[in-house]
Design an enzyme around this catalytic site. Structure first.
Site, PDB file in Angstrom:
ATOM      1  N   THR A 203       0.814  -1.193   0.229  1.00 52.91           N
ATOM      2  CA  THR A 203      -0.060   0.010  -0.041  1.00 52.91           C
ATOM      3  C   THR A 203       0.911   1.165  -0.013  1.00 52.91           C
ATOM      4  OG1 THR A 203      -1.716  -0.955   1.152  1.00 52.91           O
ATOM      5  CG2 THR A 203      -1.597   1.405   1.525  1.00 52.91           C
ATOM      6  N   ARG A 231     -14.880  -6.481  -0.022  1.00 52.73           N
ATOM      7  CA  ARG A 231     -14.243  -5.954   1.199  1.00 52.73           C
ATOM      8  C   ARG A 231     -13.545  -4.605   0.881  1.00 52.73           C
ATOM      9  NH1 ARG A 231      -8.713  -4.509   2.413  1.00 52.73           N
ATOM     10  NH2 ARG A 231      -8.348  -5.039   4.642  1.00 52.73           N
ATOM     11  N   VAL A 232     -13.760  -3.541   1.716  1.00 46.35           N
ATOM     12  CA  VAL A 232     -12.875  -2.598   1.653  1.00 46.35           C
ATOM     13  C   VAL A 232     -12.086  -2.380   3.028  1.00 46.35           C
ATOM     14  CG1 VAL A 232     -12.970   0.021   1.551  1.00 46.35           C
ATOM     15  CG2 VAL A 232     -14.524  -1.418   0.221  1.00 46.35           C
ATOM     16  N   GLY A 233     -10.990  -1.844   3.019  1.00 43.92           N
ATOM     17  CA  GLY A 233     -10.118  -1.695   4.178  1.00 43.92           C
ATOM     18  C   GLY A 233     -10.063  -0.233   4.619  1.00 43.92           C
ATOM     19  N   ASP A 234      -8.862   0.055   5.288  1.00 43.83           N
ATOM     20  CA  ASP A 234      -8.892   1.346   5.938  1.00 43.83           C
ATOM     21  C   ASP A 234      -8.502   2.539   4.798  1.00 43.83           C
ATOM     22  OD1 ASP A 234      -6.435  -0.180   5.966  1.00 43.83           O
ATOM     23  OD2 ASP A 234      -5.468   1.612   6.984  1.00 43.83           O
ATOM     24  N   THR A 254      -0.799   2.166   6.868  1.00 44.66           N
ATOM     25  CA  THR A 254      -0.730   0.736   6.162  1.00 44.66           C
ATOM     26  C   THR A 254      -0.665  -0.260   7.173  1.00 44.66           C
ATOM     27  OG1 THR A 254       0.563  -0.687   4.431  1.00 44.66           O
ATOM     28  CG2 THR A 254       1.739   1.022   5.799  1.00 44.66           C
ATOM     29  N   GLY A 255      -1.208  -1.398   6.611  1.00 42.74           N
ATOM     30  CA  GLY A 255      -1.257  -2.739   7.883  1.00 42.74           C
ATOM     31  C   GLY A 255      -2.797  -3.424   7.367  1.00 42.74           C
ATOM     32  N   GLY A 257      -6.045  -3.650   7.667  1.00 39.11           N
ATOM     33  CA  GLY A 257      -7.139  -2.427   7.430  1.00 39.11           C
ATOM     34  C   GLY A 257      -7.998  -2.734   8.562  1.00 39.11           C
TER      35      GLY A 257
HETATM   36  N1  ASP Z   1      -4.376  -1.232   4.820  1.00 38.39           N
HETATM   37  C1  ASP Z   1      -4.608  -1.939   3.483  1.00 38.39           C
HETATM   38  C2  ASP Z   1      -5.951  -2.629   3.521  1.00 38.39           C
HETATM   39  O1  ASP Z   1      -6.197  -3.238   4.454  1.00 38.39           O
HETATM   40  C3  ASP Z   1      -3.581  -2.955   3.217  1.00 38.39           C
HETATM   41  C4  ASP Z   1      -2.024  -2.561   3.651  1.00 38.39           C
HETATM   42  O2  ASP Z   1      -2.003  -1.445   3.910  1.00 38.39           O
HETATM   43  O3  ASP Z   1      -1.195  -3.404   3.622  1.00 38.39           O
HETATM   44  O4  ASP Z   1      -6.735  -2.615   2.798  1.00 38.39           O
END
Ligand code: ASP
Length: 336
Positions: A203, A231-234, A254-255, A257
């Site tokens: 990301t 699915r949608v993340g952060d 990032t991480g 989500g």
């Molecule tokens: N945060 C992102 C998500 O969950 C993925 C990532 O940052 O690696 O969609």
């Protein structure tokens, strides 16, 4: 609507002028290219050099804008576009695959001077999702658009549209196949996180401070390999993956989500800076090393305040990251 538009324009015109008095001269740009189990022993020299090169190119691109008295908003967008166009990152071109073998991209952007924000979720044909997020912010009365609607909007404002096959890369396709095989073998029904960590990270995010003293933040991602059911993340969630306001700081995350959404990570860091006067490092440490870690989430953030103080904080093995300050020298790091 017309009044809202007018009011927004008036506000946009007024605010940079007012804050021009608060000029710090400390133009700064900080970026990340994803956090996760990034270990030196898993990386070839060529791969590492390639990552370093694009991160440096992204920093130089944004810096060139800031240096010419450009806005932090233009800088973060241009910076993110460089990384979206590279197949190395899980954003734009190099996005990971969903369970169904598609690429669904999310992005968001926020203007610290006005608290205006824009985001897109699950778009499949927009070449640069970050520009679509910016268009939502500037050319619509909304903050977030998703799926087909967001794609129609992006098309209507003239953004570059590509065939979904543009996002196909062998590395990400293989990562999906590996997970599908492991799912079958272990009869796991919902394998999206830890196991394929290595293929998920990437990301991208950017936070910037311009000569006018204004902050901006932007984040773009393909999400998680094997994600399902829309699915949608952060990353496209304002306050979770992205935040910027001149009263506190600019944040891109990032991480994992789901954890970042549950903790409203980006806004929580900004709130600690705003209400408790914590430094950006202390605030990021509190949220990443204490709250996120306690909940079992992994990842990191880049945070920048109006004085040019910044931090790149993560609880994972590594995070692609870099910064460039008024001195004009780009530094890039990958491991802990
Ligand atoms: N945060 C992102 C998500 O969950 C993925 C990532 O940052 O690696 O969609």
């Amino acid at each position: 609507m017309r009044t809202t538009g007018l009011a927004a324009v008036t506000l946009a015109l007024l605010i940079p002028m007012t804050s021009a008095h608060a000029q710090t001269g400390k133009i700064t740009l900080v970026i990340h290219g994803g956090a996760g189990t990034i270990l030196k022993q898993n990386m070839t020299e060529e791969m590492e050099a390639a990552y370093r090169q694009i991160l440096t190119e992204a920093l130089n691109t944004g810096y060139a804008i800031l240096e010419k008295n450009g806005t932090s908003l233009d800088a973060v967008e241009a910076t993110i576009r460089v990384m979206e166009d590279s197949p190395l990152f899980n954003a734009g071109r190099g996005a990971v695959f969903t369970h169904d073998g598609r690429n669904e991209l999310d992005a968001s952007i926020m203007n610290g001077a006005t608290k205006a924000a824009g985001a897109v979720g699950s778009v499949t044909i927009v070449k640069n999702p970050i520009s679509a997020a910016r268009a939502v912010m500037e050319k619509s009365p909304h903050v977030m658009m998703t799926g087909r609607g967001a794609e129609l909007f992006a098309t209507s404002v003239g953004l570059e549209i590509v065939d979904p096959s543009y996002f196909w890369t062998e590395r990400r396709w293989k990562a999906l196949q590996d997970i599908l095989v492991s799912e079958r073998q272990t009869s796991a029904t919902w394998d999206i996180t830890k196991s394929e960590d290595e293929s998920r990270f990437g990301t991208v995010g950017a936070v910037a401070l311009d000569i006018h003293g204004n902050l901006a933040a932007a984040t773009s991602t393909g999400g998680m390999t094997n994600k399902r059911f829309g699915r949608v993340g952060d990353s496209p969630i304002i306050g979770a993956g992205t935040w910027a306001d001149n009263e506190s700081c600019a944040v891109s995350a990032t991480g994992d989500g789901e954890y970042f959404i549950r903790l409203a990570v980006a806004r929580d860091i900004a709130a600690l800076v705003e209400y408790k006067s914590l430094s950006v490092s202390k605030a990021a440490e509190e949220v990443i090393h204490r709250k996120l870690t306690a909940l079992g989430g992994e990842g990191g953030v880049i945070v920048l305040d109006r004085k040019g103080n910044y931090t790149m904080t993560f609880n994972s093995a590594g995070m692609y990251r870099g910064a460039i300050t008024a001195a004009g020298k780009a530094t890039v790091e990958i491991y802990k």
